[in-house]
Design a protein around this motif. Structure first.
Motif, PDB file in Angstrom:
ATOM      1  N   ILE A  97      97.402  34.526  53.623  1.00 26.04           N
ATOM      2  CA  ILE A  97      96.471  33.602  54.283  1.00 26.04           C
ATOM      3  C   ILE A  97      95.855  32.743  53.187  1.00 26.04           C
ATOM      4  O   ILE A  97      95.300  33.260  52.210  1.00 26.04           O
ATOM      5  CB  ILE A  97      95.381  34.373  55.055  1.00 26.04           C
ATOM      6  CG1 ILE A  97      96.026  35.206  56.166  1.00 26.04           C
ATOM      7  CG2 ILE A  97      94.359  33.400  55.660  1.00 26.04           C
ATOM      8  CD1 ILE A  97      95.050  36.100  56.921  1.00 26.04           C
ATOM      9  N   PHE A  98      95.955  31.422  53.331  1.00 27.38           N
ATOM     10  CA  PHE A  98      95.592  30.503  52.242  1.00 27.38           C
ATOM     11  C   PHE A  98      94.195  29.896  52.384  1.00 27.38           C
ATOM     12  O   PHE A  98      93.727  29.235  51.456  1.00 27.38           O
ATOM     13  CB  PHE A  98      96.616  29.371  52.159  1.00 27.38           C
ATOM     14  CG  PHE A  98      98.038  29.845  52.098  1.00 27.38           C
ATOM     15  CD1 PHE A  98      98.453  30.728  51.110  1.00 27.38           C
ATOM     16  CD2 PHE A  98      98.971  29.437  53.037  1.00 27.38           C
ATOM     17  CE1 PHE A  98      99.761  31.174  51.052  1.00 27.38           C
ATOM     18  CE2 PHE A  98     100.287  29.868  52.989  1.00 27.38           C
ATOM     19  CZ  PHE A  98     100.691  30.745  51.987  1.00 27.38           C
ATOM     20  N   ALA A 110      98.935  23.980  54.777  1.00 29.25           N
ATOM     21  CA  ALA A 110      99.378  25.359  54.963  1.00 29.25           C
ATOM     22  C   ALA A 110      98.180  26.267  55.205  1.00 29.25           C
ATOM     23  O   ALA A 110      97.219  26.269  54.427  1.00 29.25           O
ATOM     24  CB  ALA A 110     100.159  25.830  53.752  1.00 29.25           C
ATOM     25  N   ILE A 111      98.243  27.045  56.281  1.00 31.62           N
ATOM     26  CA  ILE A 111      97.158  27.959  56.638  1.00 31.62           C
ATOM     27  C   ILE A 111      97.529  29.398  56.285  1.00 31.62           C
ATOM     28  O   ILE A 111      96.724  30.129  55.720  1.00 31.62           O
ATOM     29  CB  ILE A 111      96.838  27.857  58.141  1.00 31.62           C
ATOM     30  CG1 ILE A 111      96.510  26.406  58.525  1.00 31.62           C
ATOM     31  CG2 ILE A 111      95.696  28.788  58.519  1.00 31.62           C
ATOM     32  CD1 ILE A 111      95.301  25.842  57.832  1.00 31.62           C
ATOM     33  N   LYS A 200     108.087  31.841  57.014  1.00 27.64           N
ATOM     34  CA  LYS A 200     107.662  30.646  57.736  1.00 27.64           C
ATOM     35  C   LYS A 200     106.227  30.308  57.349  1.00 27.64           C
ATOM     36  O   LYS A 200     105.349  31.171  57.332  1.00 27.64           O
ATOM     37  CB  LYS A 200     107.748  30.865  59.245  1.00 27.64           C
ATOM     38  CG  LYS A 200     107.274  29.648  60.025  1.00 27.64           C
ATOM     39  CD  LYS A 200     107.363  29.817  61.518  1.00 27.64           C
ATOM     40  CE  LYS A 200     106.828  28.562  62.208  1.00 27.64           C
ATOM     41  NZ  LYS A 200     106.907  28.668  63.672  1.00 27.64           N
ATOM     42  N   ILE A 201     105.991  29.026  57.038  1.00 26.04           N
ATOM     43  CA  ILE A 201     104.650  28.537  56.716  1.00 26.04           C
ATOM     44  C   ILE A 201     104.030  27.968  57.990  1.00 26.04           C
ATOM     45  O   ILE A 201     104.605  27.090  58.633  1.00 26.04           O
ATOM     46  CB  ILE A 201     104.692  27.454  55.631  1.00 26.04           C
ATOM     47  CG1 ILE A 201     105.385  27.985  54.369  1.00 26.04           C
ATOM     48  CG2 ILE A 201     103.278  26.970  55.308  1.00 26.04           C
ATOM     49  CD1 ILE A 201     104.664  29.128  53.699  1.00 26.04           C
ATOM     50  N   LEU A 202     102.842  28.455  58.358  1.00 30.42           N
ATOM     51  CA  LEU A 202     102.113  27.924  59.504  1.00 30.42           C
ATOM     52  C   LEU A 202     101.118  26.879  59.017  1.00 30.42           C
ATOM     53  O   LEU A 202     100.294  27.151  58.141  1.00 30.42           O
ATOM     54  CB  LEU A 202     101.373  29.048  60.235  1.00 30.42           C
ATOM     55  CG  LEU A 202     102.226  30.214  60.745  1.00 30.42           C
ATOM     56  CD1 LEU A 202     101.364  31.196  61.509  1.00 30.42           C
ATOM     57  CD2 LEU A 202     103.357  29.707  61.614  1.00 30.42           C
ATOM     58  N   ARG A 203     101.198  25.673  59.595  1.00 26.17           N
ATOM     59  CA  ARG A 203     100.395  24.542  59.136  1.00 26.17           C
ATOM     60  C   ARG A 203      99.416  24.097  60.229  1.00 26.17           C
ATOM     61  O   ARG A 203      99.673  24.262  61.411  1.00 26.17           O
ATOM     62  CB  ARG A 203     101.299  23.384  58.719  1.00 26.17           C
ATOM     63  CG  ARG A 203     102.274  23.771  57.602  1.00 26.17           C
ATOM     64  CD  ARG A 203     103.140  22.615  57.154  1.00 26.17           C
ATOM     65  NE  ARG A 203     104.074  23.041  56.119  1.00 26.17           N
ATOM     66  CZ  ARG A 203     103.760  23.134  54.830  1.00 26.17           C
ATOM     67  NH1 ARG A 203     102.537  22.798  54.412  1.00 26.17           N
ATOM     68  NH2 ARG A 203     104.657  23.547  53.955  1.00 26.17           N
ATOM     69  N   SER A 204      98.323  23.503  59.788  1.00 24.51           N
ATOM     70  CA  SER A 204      97.294  23.065  60.728  1.00 24.51           C
ATOM     71  C   SER A 204      97.804  21.898  61.579  1.00 24.51           C
ATOM     72  O   SER A 204      98.290  20.901  61.041  1.00 24.51           O
ATOM     73  CB  SER A 204      96.028  22.636  59.972  1.00 24.51           C
ATOM     74  OG  SER A 204      95.071  22.123  60.873  1.00 24.51           O
ATOM     75  N   PRO A 205      97.691  21.977  62.898  1.00 21.74           N
ATOM     76  CA  PRO A 205      98.155  20.886  63.754  1.00 21.74           C
ATOM     77  C   PRO A 205      97.212  19.683  63.785  1.00 21.74           C
ATOM     78  O   PRO A 205      97.598  18.590  64.199  1.00 21.74           O
ATOM     79  CB  PRO A 205      98.243  21.542  65.133  1.00 21.74           C
ATOM     80  CG  PRO A 205      97.282  22.675  65.084  1.00 21.74           C
ATOM     81  CD  PRO A 205      97.244  23.147  63.669  1.00 21.74           C
ATOM     82  N   ILE A 206      95.941  19.879  63.364  1.00 17.06           N
ATOM     83  CA  ILE A 206      94.975  18.777  63.358  1.00 17.06           C
ATOM     84  C   ILE A 206      94.092  18.886  62.124  1.00 17.06           C
ATOM     85  O   ILE A 206      94.076  19.910  61.428  1.00 17.06           O
ATOM     86  CB  ILE A 206      94.068  18.796  64.614  1.00 17.06           C
ATOM     87  CG1 ILE A 206      93.253  20.095  64.672  1.00 17.06           C
ATOM     88  CG2 ILE A 206      94.877  18.606  65.892  1.00 17.06           C
ATOM     89  CD1 ILE A 206      92.179  20.101  65.746  1.00 17.06           C
ATOM     90  N   THR A 207      93.347  17.823  61.854  1.00 16.94           N
ATOM     91  CA  THR A 207      92.328  17.849  60.806  1.00 16.94           C
ATOM     92  C   THR A 207      91.031  18.379  61.413  1.00 16.94           C
ATOM     93  O   THR A 207      90.630  17.976  62.502  1.00 16.94           O
ATOM     94  CB  THR A 207      92.104  16.438  60.243  1.00 16.94           C
ATOM     95  OG1 THR A 207      93.309  15.999  59.605  1.00 16.94           O
ATOM     96  CG2 THR A 207      90.970  16.414  59.226  1.00 16.94           C
ATOM     97  N   GLY A 208      90.394  19.306  60.717  1.00 15.83           N
ATOM     98  CA  GLY A 208      89.156  19.875  61.244  1.00 15.83           C
ATOM     99  C   GLY A 208      88.676  21.018  60.376  1.00 15.83           C
ATOM    100  O   GLY A 208      88.892  21.017  59.162  1.00 15.83           O
TER     101      GLY A 208
END
Length: 399
Positions: A97-98, A110-111, A200-208
């Motif tokens: 977890i980043f 990357a989350i 698999k890298i999970l990335r943020s779908p929005i800015t926030g």
């Protein structure tokens, strides 16, 4: 002769008595009629010096169309496209977890990462599909040559053609699935030199910012698991709750003044985007979805309580309007105190009249009269309780 005199005297006595009774009856009738047609309450006279001492001001009524002010409560919420849930779309185990809960993140950042045997299997299936597609392509080309030379059987050609089309379809479908998982299918085009991804890298779908993150390292995640919630606070909405009686004065695109329970945050102006078409069965309220932007430099969070002030619309007719301070309310009935005295008079004569109030805008209120009041009357608009006290003194002079 004596008897005749007595009779005459008695006759005139009886006649006088009858006339007296008749006059008294007419007098009583006149009083009843006067009571029926006169004012509901007696009038009082006050010196102008008394008005100054009691701080009573008078003003004329106006014909005016006023716009009601509506006050409502609500709660802050993110807009639909500014509230996102991070899900893996594939089964796996969280490795890293980043970011921390509460961190600001950018779209595409990357989350976390997870390892997935399902992802490995998907890539293997894709490479098998490529090999099948290449095989059936060559076989299809061979059968096409045979058919052109009238050597091969039609059934063999049709069978190979069908298998070739199915192989192409499967390859395209698996390519699209890999794209959803962030895998470039071109890296698998040559099975001998394929770069198979196990992570698999999970990335943020929005800015926030990370509003909530229940994910932990080592936790197994399923496609529907919500591993983090991200909220964009650049644009917010307030769900404002109004009631049926106010609905006629509200429309979409109206401005709304939004005030926060936390008084340190300054008020902002929002706009009604949408008025719900349903009524809550328990509270009998209707939701107004209102958009606004948080004041610069202040943190406004979801679930914060707010109050809303709405300047309502009014499609009604012009009515007599006075300041709200002119209304005296005894708990069961509302009254005004009015005068027809000339400005040059040293004494001001006040009368009391029953009224009903209509729409108000926070300062002024519409009047509906329960008894006639002259249109050019002047109305007491301040400290009307003092006038009520003067009326009671007249009703009970001994007190």
């Amino acid at each position: 002769m004596y008897i005749q005199k007595i009779f005459k005297t008695s006759f005139f006595y009886v006649l006088g008595l009858v006339l007296l009774v008749a006059c008294e009856g007419e007098k009583e009738k006149a009083v009843i009629e006067n009571t029926a047609t006169g004012p509901s309450y007696p009038s009082i006279n006050l010196e102008k010096s008394q008005l100054a001492l009691l701080d009573i001001q008078i003003s004329k009524m106006e014909d005016k169309l006023i716009y009601p002010t509506i006050y409502a409560n609500g709660v802050v919420a993110p807009k639909p496209n500014h509230d996102a849930a991070l899900t893996p779309r594939i089964s796996g185990v969280i490795d890293n977890i980043f970011v921390l809960e509460g961190s600001n993140v950018q779209k595409g950042q990357a989350i976390m990462s997870l390892s997935s045997t399902e992802l490995i299997q998907m890539q293997q299936d894709y490479m098998t599909a490529i090999a099948d597609a290449n095989f059936y392509k060559k076989e299809f080309e061979r059968q096409t040559t045979l058919r052109t030379s009238n050597v091969g059987a039609l059934s063999d050609f049709q069978l190979v053609e069908s298998k070739y089309q199915n192989a192409i379809s499967l390859e395209k479908t698996l390519r699209a699935k890999l794209a959803l998982q962030g895998v470039d299918a071109n890296d698998l085009a040559d099975p001998a030199n394929a770069k198979i991804k196990t992570e698999k890298i999970l990335r943020s779908p929005i800015t926030g910012f990370i509003h909530n993150m229940p994910a932990k390292v080592g936790m197994r995640a399923e496609p529907s698991s919500v591993l983090a919630e991200i909220i964009d606070l650049s644009e917010l909405r307030a769900d404002v709750y109004c009631y049926e009686k106010d609905l006629a004065y509200i429309s979409e695109n109206q401005n709304v003044e939004i005030q926060f329970i936390n008084k340190a945050i300054p008020p902002v102006t929002g706009k009604i985007d949408h008025v719900s078409r349903t009524i809550d069965k328990e509270t009998r309220s209707i939701v107004m979805h209102t958009s606004f932007k948080a004041p610069k430099g202040y943190l406004v969070l979801p679930e914060m309580s707010i109050t809303a002030k709405i300047q309502g619309i009014n499609a009604g007719k012009m009515k007599k309007v006075i300041p709200q301070t002119a209304i005296y309310d005894d708990g069961s009935q509302q009254y005004i105190f009015y005068s027809m005295s000339a400005d040059t008079s040293q004494k001001v004569n006040f009368r009391k009249a029953k009224v009903r109030t209509g729409v108000n805008d926070g300062k002024n209120v519409e009047l509906d009269f329960e008894e006639p009041v002259p249109a050019n009357a002047q109305v007491a608009i301040s400290n009307v309780a003092n006038l009520e006290s003067e009326f009671k003194k007249q009703e009970n002079p001994t007190k």
